[in-house]
Enzyme design. Structure first.
Site, mmCIF file in Angstrom:
data_model
loop_
_atom_site.group_PDB
_atom_site.id
_atom_site.type_symbol
_atom_site.label_atom_id
_atom_site.label_comp_id
_atom_site.label_asym_id
_atom_site.label_seq_id
_atom_site.Cartn_x
_atom_site.Cartn_y
_atom_site.Cartn_z
ATOM 1 N N VAL A 102 0.785 -1.254 0.014
ATOM 2 C CA VAL A 102 -0.052 0.127 0.113
ATOM 3 C C VAL A 102 0.815 1.428 0.181
ATOM 4 C CG1 VAL A 102 -1.887 1.129 1.216
ATOM 5 C CG2 VAL A 102 -1.661 -1.245 1.378
ATOM 6 N N HIS A 106 3.050 3.691 6.277
ATOM 7 C CA HIS A 106 2.473 2.876 7.483
ATOM 8 C C HIS A 106 3.551 2.015 8.095
ATOM 9 C CE1 HIS A 106 2.174 0.295 3.773
ATOM 10 N NE2 HIS A 106 2.097 -0.862 4.634
HETATM 11 P P1 5GP Z 1 2.633 -3.421 3.428
HETATM 12 O O1 5GP Z 1 2.874 -4.779 2.742
HETATM 13 O O2 5GP Z 1 2.201 -2.381 2.139
HETATM 14 O O3 5GP Z 1 3.696 -3.230 4.372
HETATM 15 O O4 5GP Z 1 1.371 -3.750 4.334
HETATM 16 C C1 5GP Z 1 0.115 -3.245 3.783
HETATM 17 C C2 5GP Z 1 -0.871 -4.004 4.894
HETATM 18 O O5 5GP Z 1 -2.213 -3.449 4.967
HETATM 19 C C3 5GP Z 1 -1.018 -5.411 4.757
HETATM 20 O O6 5GP Z 1 -0.815 -6.208 5.826
HETATM 21 C C4 5GP Z 1 -2.572 -5.886 4.701
HETATM 22 O O7 5GP Z 1 -3.263 -6.810 5.116
HETATM 23 C C5 5GP Z 1 -3.108 -4.273 5.062
HETATM 24 N N1 5GP Z 1 -4.052 -4.105 4.408
HETATM 25 C C6 5GP Z 1 -4.542 -3.994 2.941
HETATM 26 N N2 5GP Z 1 -5.791 -3.469 2.963
HETATM 27 C C7 5GP Z 1 -6.151 -3.251 3.863
HETATM 28 C C8 5GP Z 1 -7.586 -2.552 4.267
HETATM 29 O O8 5GP Z 1 -8.682 -2.481 3.511
HETATM 30 N N3 5GP Z 1 -7.681 -2.662 5.730
HETATM 31 C C9 5GP Z 1 -6.923 -3.037 6.763
HETATM 32 N N4 5GP Z 1 -7.130 -2.734 7.904
HETATM 33 N N5 5GP Z 1 -5.698 -3.295 6.149
HETATM 34 C C10 5GP Z 1 -5.348 -3.450 4.919
#
Ligand code: 5GP
Length: 121
Positions: A102, A106
């Site tokens: 995303v 975060h």
């Molecule tokens: P990244 O891989 O970008 O570090 O982590 C993205 C995180 O966002 C993942 O752990 C995934 O499960 C979480 N995520 C993706 N879409 C959503 C959503 O719509 N709501 C929530 N609460 N988490 C999300």
């Protein structure tokens, strides 16, 4: 990388998609990850539009940066995973090699059980 205003966390910030909120102030929002990898898996995001940590450090105001990291620790305390309560891991993924899905900055907070190896394959 240009910020995509339609990424999923931007939609959560605009209230277009629901989330299970843990904490919110003028600078940050924290909510539970939709696909938890540990007993406790929370996310902390800045309200400003930043793609990743590098974008944040380059472009955010010092106050935003300070408030973000203060909130990260505050959320860990709210979740009762601070050092005296067992501890936790926080991490942020940056870009393709980092595994960032995303494109809105975060930090993850994992806890509630042993988190395991630092990096897995
Ligand atoms: P990244 O891989 O970008 O570090 O982590 C993205 C995180 O966002 C993942 O752990 C995934 O499960 C979480 N995520 C993706 N879409 C959503 C959503 O719509 N709501 C929530 N609460 N988490 C999300």
């Amino acid at each position: 990388m240009k910020y995509d205003i339609n990424n999923i966390f931007a939609k959560i910030l605009r209230g277009e998609i629901p989330c299970k909120k843990i904490y919110e102030n003028d600078y940050v929002l924290s909510f539970y990850d939709i696909n938890p990898q540990k007993k406790i898996h929370a996310l902390v995001i800045p309200k400003g539009s930043y793609v990743d940590l590098d974008d944040f450090i380059k472009n955010a105001k010092e106050k935003e940066i300070f408030e973000f990291f203060k909130a990260l620790s505050h959320v860990a305390n709210l979740l009762k995973v601070s050092n005296i309560e067992g501890g936790y891991r926080t991490l942020t993924n940056v870009g393709q090699n980092g595994g960032q899905e995303v494109p809105h900055l975060h930090f993850h907070i994992f806890g509630g059980e042993k988190v395991g190896k630092m990096v897995s394959n």
